[in-house]
Design a protein around this motif. Sequence first.
Motif, PDB file in Angstrom:
ATOM      1  N   ILE A  57     -25.126 -49.891  -4.729  1.00  0.00           N
ATOM      2  CA  ILE A  57     -23.835 -50.371  -5.231  1.00  0.00           C
ATOM      3  C   ILE A  57     -22.721 -49.569  -4.576  1.00  0.00           C
ATOM      4  O   ILE A  57     -22.962 -48.512  -3.983  1.00  0.00           O
ATOM      5  CB  ILE A  57     -23.729 -50.251  -6.766  1.00  0.00           C
ATOM      6  CG1 ILE A  57     -23.739 -48.771  -7.189  1.00  0.00           C
ATOM      7  CG2 ILE A  57     -24.844 -51.004  -7.461  1.00  0.00           C
ATOM      8  CD1 ILE A  57     -23.458 -48.559  -8.671  1.00  0.00           C
ATOM      9  N   THR A  58     -21.517 -50.075  -4.684  1.00  0.00           N
ATOM     10  CA  THR A  58     -20.342 -49.391  -4.143  1.00  0.00           C
ATOM     11  C   THR A  58     -19.382 -49.095  -5.282  1.00  0.00           C
ATOM     12  O   THR A  58     -18.984 -50.005  -6.011  1.00  0.00           O
ATOM     13  CB  THR A  58     -19.644 -50.236  -3.071  1.00  0.00           C
ATOM     14  OG1 THR A  58     -20.551 -50.494  -1.995  1.00  0.00           O
ATOM     15  CG2 THR A  58     -18.415 -49.507  -2.532  1.00  0.00           C
ATOM     16  N   LEU A  59     -19.036 -47.849  -5.436  1.00  0.00           N
ATOM     17  CA  LEU A  59     -18.078 -47.429  -6.452  1.00  0.00           C
ATOM     18  C   LEU A  59     -16.820 -46.926  -5.754  1.00  0.00           C
ATOM     19  O   LEU A  59     -16.903 -46.106  -4.834  1.00  0.00           O
ATOM     20  CB  LEU A  59     -18.667 -46.315  -7.327  1.00  0.00           C
ATOM     21  CG  LEU A  59     -19.887 -46.675  -8.174  1.00  0.00           C
ATOM     22  CD1 LEU A  59     -20.379 -45.438  -8.922  1.00  0.00           C
ATOM     23  CD2 LEU A  59     -19.571 -47.796  -9.138  1.00  0.00           C
ATOM     24  N   ARG A  60     -15.691 -47.406  -6.189  1.00  0.00           N
ATOM     25  CA  ARG A  60     -14.414 -46.949  -5.635  1.00  0.00           C
ATOM     26  C   ARG A  60     -13.851 -45.894  -6.586  1.00  0.00           C
ATOM     27  O   ARG A  60     -13.361 -46.208  -7.677  1.00  0.00           O
ATOM     28  CB  ARG A  60     -13.440 -48.109  -5.468  1.00  0.00           C
ATOM     29  CG  ARG A  60     -12.157 -47.713  -4.759  1.00  0.00           C
ATOM     30  CD  ARG A  60     -11.352 -48.911  -4.311  1.00  0.00           C
ATOM     31  NE  ARG A  60     -10.127 -48.493  -3.644  1.00  0.00           N
ATOM     32  CZ  ARG A  60     -10.061 -48.101  -2.372  1.00  0.00           C
ATOM     33  NH1 ARG A  60     -11.158 -48.104  -1.640  1.00  0.00           N
ATOM     34  NH2 ARG A  60      -8.911 -47.731  -1.835  1.00  0.00           N
ATOM     35  N   ALA A  65     -14.188 -45.498  -1.299  1.00  0.00           N
ATOM     36  CA  ALA A  65     -15.402 -46.254  -1.604  1.00  0.00           C
ATOM     37  C   ALA A  65     -16.627 -45.383  -1.336  1.00  0.00           C
ATOM     38  O   ALA A  65     -16.720 -44.710  -0.301  1.00  0.00           O
ATOM     39  CB  ALA A  65     -15.464 -47.520  -0.763  1.00  0.00           C
ATOM     40  N   SER A  67     -20.928 -45.458  -1.458  1.00  0.00           N
ATOM     41  CA  SER A  67     -22.164 -46.207  -1.627  1.00  0.00           C
ATOM     42  C   SER A  67     -23.198 -45.318  -2.296  1.00  0.00           C
ATOM     43  O   SER A  67     -23.473 -44.201  -1.823  1.00  0.00           O
ATOM     44  CB  SER A  67     -22.700 -46.696  -0.275  1.00  0.00           C
ATOM     45  OG  SER A  67     -21.798 -47.610   0.313  1.00  0.00           O
ATOM     46  N   VAL A 118     -23.457 -49.853 -12.595  1.00  0.00           N
ATOM     47  CA  VAL A 118     -23.491 -51.155 -11.927  1.00  0.00           C
ATOM     48  C   VAL A 118     -22.385 -52.075 -12.440  1.00  0.00           C
ATOM     49  O   VAL A 118     -21.994 -53.016 -11.739  1.00  0.00           O
ATOM     50  CB  VAL A 118     -24.871 -51.829 -12.113  1.00  0.00           C
ATOM     51  CG1 VAL A 118     -25.958 -51.041 -11.418  1.00  0.00           C
ATOM     52  CG2 VAL A 118     -25.192 -52.017 -13.585  1.00  0.00           C
ATOM     53  N   SER A 120     -19.399 -51.089 -12.971  1.00  0.00           N
ATOM     54  CA  SER A 120     -18.122 -50.515 -12.533  1.00  0.00           C
ATOM     55  C   SER A 120     -17.784 -50.872 -11.098  1.00  0.00           C
ATOM     56  O   SER A 120     -16.792 -50.379 -10.555  1.00  0.00           O
ATOM     57  CB  SER A 120     -18.160 -48.987 -12.695  1.00  0.00           C
ATOM     58  OG  SER A 120     -18.449 -48.633 -14.035  1.00  0.00           O
ATOM     59  N   GLN A 121     -18.600 -51.696 -10.467  1.00  0.00           N
ATOM     60  CA  GLN A 121     -18.318 -52.103  -9.099  1.00  0.00           C
ATOM     61  C   GLN A 121     -17.052 -52.955  -9.042  1.00  0.00           C
ATOM     62  O   GLN A 121     -16.773 -53.741  -9.939  1.00  0.00           O
ATOM     63  CB  GLN A 121     -19.491 -52.911  -8.537  1.00  0.00           C
ATOM     64  CG  GLN A 121     -20.792 -52.144  -8.449  1.00  0.00           C
ATOM     65  CD  GLN A 121     -21.889 -52.964  -7.796  1.00  0.00           C
ATOM     66  OE1 GLN A 121     -22.071 -52.957  -6.586  1.00  0.00           O
ATOM     67  NE2 GLN A 121     -22.623 -53.693  -8.617  1.00  0.00           N
TER      68      GLN A 121
END
Length: 206
Positions: A57-60, A65, A67, A118, A120-121
Amino acid sequence: MESDLFPNAGTPPADNSRRSFMKQAGGIVGLVLAPPLVSQAERLTAFSKVIQGATDITLRVNGKAHSVRVEPRVTLLDALRERLDLTGTKKGCDHGQCGACTVHVNGQRTLSCLTLAVMSQGKEITTIEGLTQGEQLHPMQAAFIKHDGFQCGYCTPGQIMSGVACVQEGHASTDAQAREWMSGNLCRCGAYPNILAAVRDVAGKA
């Protein structure tokens, strides 16, 4: 003599055998009609959606950003601390009751221990590390230092994050209002008067 008084004492009622027969017959029919336990479990499993295994997933976070690979059950708090090494956000009760894990998600204060990573993407996440501008402290951080709004410091990141949101929401106009809207953040050291002073200081300058 006893048999004369109770002539039918030794003989069961005539309908007893019929009643017993009906009970037994009903039980047998019930067993025949009841679905097997295995097939019942299979039907329940067919209706349940199970997600297993780690997912990329990718969280900013704090404008960048990141990964990360996490399982669906991993909380945002654990992802921040254990995957991204952003340990400023603290794990206190881990039940959403103390506020030590407070972060901002899309500008709203959020308990990261109750939020799945997941989920919070695609959202903007801000932690205590993201409040500073280089070496310059956020006004709320400076106010906590000025008013000595901490003792052990463990709850301080969550207190500051809630304090920033409290001011932004316009919920720090009076002492009573600020206390109410900061009540979700607990301080075991009891530094509440100083925390309140810091929040009200920033609210007065906002």
